[in-house]
Design an enzyme around this catalytic site. Structure first.
Site, mmCIF file in Angstrom:
data_model
loop_
_atom_site.group_PDB
_atom_site.id
_atom_site.type_symbol
_atom_site.label_atom_id
_atom_site.label_comp_id
_atom_site.label_asym_id
_atom_site.label_seq_id
_atom_site.Cartn_x
_atom_site.Cartn_y
_atom_site.Cartn_z
ATOM 1 N N SER A 152 0.792 -1.228 0.000
ATOM 2 C CA SER A 152 0.000 0.000 0.000
ATOM 3 C C SER A 152 0.828 1.283 0.000
ATOM 4 O O SER A 152 1.550 1.553 -0.941
ATOM 5 C CB SER A 152 -0.927 -0.057 1.214
ATOM 6 O OG SER A 152 -1.822 1.004 1.190
ATOM 7 N N ASP A 182 -1.870 1.502 -3.506
ATOM 8 C CA ASP A 182 -2.725 0.396 -3.976
ATOM 9 C C ASP A 182 -4.166 0.853 -4.183
ATOM 10 O O ASP A 182 -5.071 0.028 -4.327
ATOM 11 C CB ASP A 182 -2.653 -0.813 -3.033
ATOM 12 C CG ASP A 182 -3.176 -0.508 -1.647
ATOM 13 O OD1 ASP A 182 -3.245 0.682 -1.279
ATOM 14 O OD2 ASP A 182 -3.548 -1.455 -0.922
ATOM 15 N N GLU A 219 -11.200 6.839 7.833
ATOM 16 C CA GLU A 219 -10.056 7.248 8.626
ATOM 17 C C GLU A 219 -9.580 8.580 8.042
ATOM 18 O O GLU A 219 -9.759 8.840 6.847
ATOM 19 C CB GLU A 219 -8.948 6.203 8.533
ATOM 20 C CG GLU A 219 -9.364 4.879 9.153
ATOM 21 C CD GLU A 219 -8.258 3.846 9.078
ATOM 22 O OE1 GLU A 219 -7.554 3.676 10.077
ATOM 23 O OE2 GLU A 219 -8.106 3.199 8.028
ATOM 24 N N ARG A 258 0.659 5.801 19.384
ATOM 25 C CA ARG A 258 0.332 4.376 19.192
ATOM 26 C C ARG A 258 1.353 3.741 18.238
ATOM 27 O O ARG A 258 1.895 4.432 17.356
ATOM 28 C CB ARG A 258 -1.095 4.185 18.649
ATOM 29 C CG ARG A 258 -1.358 4.895 17.343
ATOM 30 C CD ARG A 258 -2.702 4.544 16.750
ATOM 31 N NE ARG A 258 -2.706 3.240 16.133
ATOM 32 C CZ ARG A 258 -2.273 2.988 14.897
ATOM 33 N NH1 ARG A 258 -1.767 3.940 14.143
ATOM 34 N NH2 ARG A 258 -2.322 1.775 14.408
ATOM 35 N N THR A 303 1.679 -1.100 10.372
ATOM 36 C CA THR A 303 2.129 -1.323 8.995
ATOM 37 C C THR A 303 3.573 -0.894 8.764
ATOM 38 O O THR A 303 4.158 -1.217 7.742
ATOM 39 C CB THR A 303 1.253 -0.543 7.984
ATOM 40 O OG1 THR A 303 1.346 0.850 8.294
ATOM 41 C CG2 THR A 303 -0.189 -0.982 8.029
#
Ligand code: G16
Length: 548
Positions: free
Chosen positions: A67, A283, A376, A501, A505
């Site tokens: 991605s 992607d 998101e 956090r 990925t």
């Protein structure tokens, strides 16, 4: 119950030795340097075959992509039959098999799965495969197919696809011949379905000025070019950043992630006032818009702005159709701009839920609403229509000509929006349809609310697994004491908000910060970034730029 072909497993597995690395199925599957992935992808083929057998031969999807990551990375994610992300309880099986240290361990784990999950190995297994434009993709598909051979799974390799096209095809294959049939299971079927719905939505309206579309030098470029003829003159679009022949350019200084994180247009793209620009990621499952204001300021219309636009439009059109039984809800993550959440709650009066990062969480939560809008902030999202909502929309004709027109638009909306997963092509058509129906410029769209200044910072750390969060990732519980230190800094900033956090990925920890002004936001973001880097010497490499 058929036995596992142990000999075949051993022979094939020798081709893909496991490197000494601890693998984990992350936010969107396994993702890392491509050279580390052969064994993981081979073993994921075994899991995909087991998953299909467990589901009575339903088709499982496999997408080889990393991605938004750099070109040298790659990844694999498995897709469940309706095009949704792999059921989360199976992520642990993927991780366990990926980390098995010997063929014997792999075989033992397969036996455990077969026994515990009551998998009948005599059932057929069917898998469909796609990959993005990364050069490492081809070899990884071969490794995956070798994994499928261990359990005699049948497969179709579609070659290069966008991630959402693979999700779409998976859903179509599994719903064919049922009342929920989703469409023709090919890229062509996908183009026809989306284009037909889009044409209904813009019919009779004045065309907008051409959209400038940055394809991140990824798979979105050839695929959107393939798509354009189906759209005919319904959409006028100029593609930039379409260089897929030089893989190093993938996501480099371009694409949705670059634009969102850097808060600027792709390098080399000259923007003109009030024109519309959009960026896909590598992607084509993320989309952001932007424009340049009259005074030359760059303005981002990110996933939050798309969610606001979509929710506003759907609420209006449901009302215009004379339907009062369909309610709209929105799902966001902690990255949602505080101003967007206020706009949704206080201006649109819709319920808003906050879930952890990852499409799987948002998608699941969105199914709780009649119409669930989920996005998101990074531009990943879609709108889900519940079966009840669809039934209502398709059984209503409207009692006035105006209502009938609204019903027709509503039906077309449910067709244009990919129900399987967030999809940049489909989201782009949704935005273009709304702007066309309203005859809005990006500036008018932007006026819904003013974003609080915000900043994302990546901190490279030695071990991101030591960062543990709760409360939809808004609070850290480990390393102990770090959250208190973050809170103490945030308190010093007007309208300050920040959270930390671990990425699922990339090998980094992400810091998000918001505050009353741009300078305060930057200071807050880099202070927190520096704090994380220094805390118990967590950081590795370069400390995030000091605030000056
Ligand atoms: C994937 C997920 C998204 C997530 C993103 C970043 O997107 O599908 O839900 O927002 O990763 O996740 P993290 O912050 O954990 O790295 P993509 O477009 O990279 O596949």
């Amino acid at each position: 119950m058929a036995a596992i072909n142990v000999e075949s497993l051993k022979v094939l597995s020798e081709k893909y030795p496991k490197p000494s690395y601890r693998f984990g199925y992350g936010t969107a599957g396994f993702r890392m340097k491509a050279e580390l992935l052969d064994s993981v992808v081979f073993r994921s083929g075994i899991v995909a075959a087991l998953r299909s057998k467990k589901l009575d031969g339903k088709v499982i999807g496999c997408m080889i992509t990393a991605s938004h990551n750099p070109a040298a990375d790659n990844g694999i994610k498995l897709v469940d039959p309706l095009g949704e992300m792999l059921e989360s309880s199976w992520e642990a099986h993927c991780t366990a098999i990926a980390n098995a240290e010997s063929n014997e361990e792999i075989i033992d784990y397969i036996h455990t799965m077969v026994n515990n999950l009551k998998i009948d190995l005599t059932k057929p297994a069917n898998v469909v495969i796609g990959r993005d434009t990364r050069p490492s993709g081809k070899g990884l598909v071969e490794a995956f197919i070798d994994g499928l051979k261990v359990l005699d799974a049948t497969y179709t390799d579609h070659g290069i696809l966008t991630t959402p096209q693979l999700h779409y095809i998976t859903r179509c294959l599994n719903t064919a011949g049922t009342p929920e049939a989703y469409g023709e299971p090919t890229a062509e079927g996908y183009y026809k379905k989306l284009a037909a719905a889009f044409k209904v939505l813009v019919e009779g309206k004045n065309k907008l000025s051409p959209l400038i579309l940055d394809c991140a030098n990824g798979v979105g470029a050839p695929k959107f070019k393939e798509f354009l003829p189906y759209l005919g003159d319904a959409l006028s679009c100029k593609i930039v950043n379409d260089d897929i022949d030089n893989p190093v350019n993938l996501n480099l200084n371009a694409g949705a992630d670059y634009v969102k994180v850097q808060q600027r247009a792709p390098v080399g793209l000259k923007t003109a006032p009030n024109e519309r620009y959009a960026s896909f990621d590598g992607d084509a499952d993320r989309l952001v818009y932007y424009y340049q204001d009259d005074d030359g300021t760059f303005r981002l219309l990110d996933g939050d702005k798309i969610a606001g636009l979509a929710a506003m439009f759907i609420i209006d059109i449901v009302k215009a159709a004379g339907i009062d039984s369909i309610s709209v809800g929105v799902v966001q993550t902690a990255y949602a701009n505080g101003a967007s959440t206020q706009y949704l709650r206080n201006t649109l009066n819709v319920p808003v839920s906050c879930v952890p990062t990852g499409v799987k969480y948002l998608h699941h939560e969105a199914t709780k609403y009649d119409v669930g809008v989920y996005f998101e902030a990074n531009g990943h999202g879609t709108v889900l229509f519940s079966p009840t909502a669809l039934k209502t929309i398709y059984s209503t004709e409207g009692s006035t000509p105006a209502q009938a027109v609204a019903v027709r638009s509503l039906r077309a909306l449910s067709e244009v929006i990919n129900q399987a997963v967030g999809d940049a092509f489909s989201d782009l058509l949704l935005v273009e349809a709304i702007l066309t129906q309203r005859q809005w410029t990006p500036k008018v769209w932007d006026q819904a609310y003013t974003d609080l200044p915000n900043r994302l910072v990546k901190v490279v750390v030695k071990d991101r697994s030591i960062f543990k969060t709760v409360d939809a990732e808004r609070k850290l519980v480990e390393p102990a004491g770090l959250q208190d230190a973050i809170d103490a800094i945030v308190l010093k900033f007007r309208d300050g908000r920040s959270f930390v956090r671990p990425s699922g990925t990339e090998d980094v920890v992400r810091v998000y910060a918001e505050a009353a002004t741009r300078p305060e936001t930057d200071e807050l973001a880099f202070r927190i970034g520096g704090l994380v880097f220094d805390y118990n010497s967590c950081g590795s490499g370069t400390r995030p730029r000091e605030f000056i």
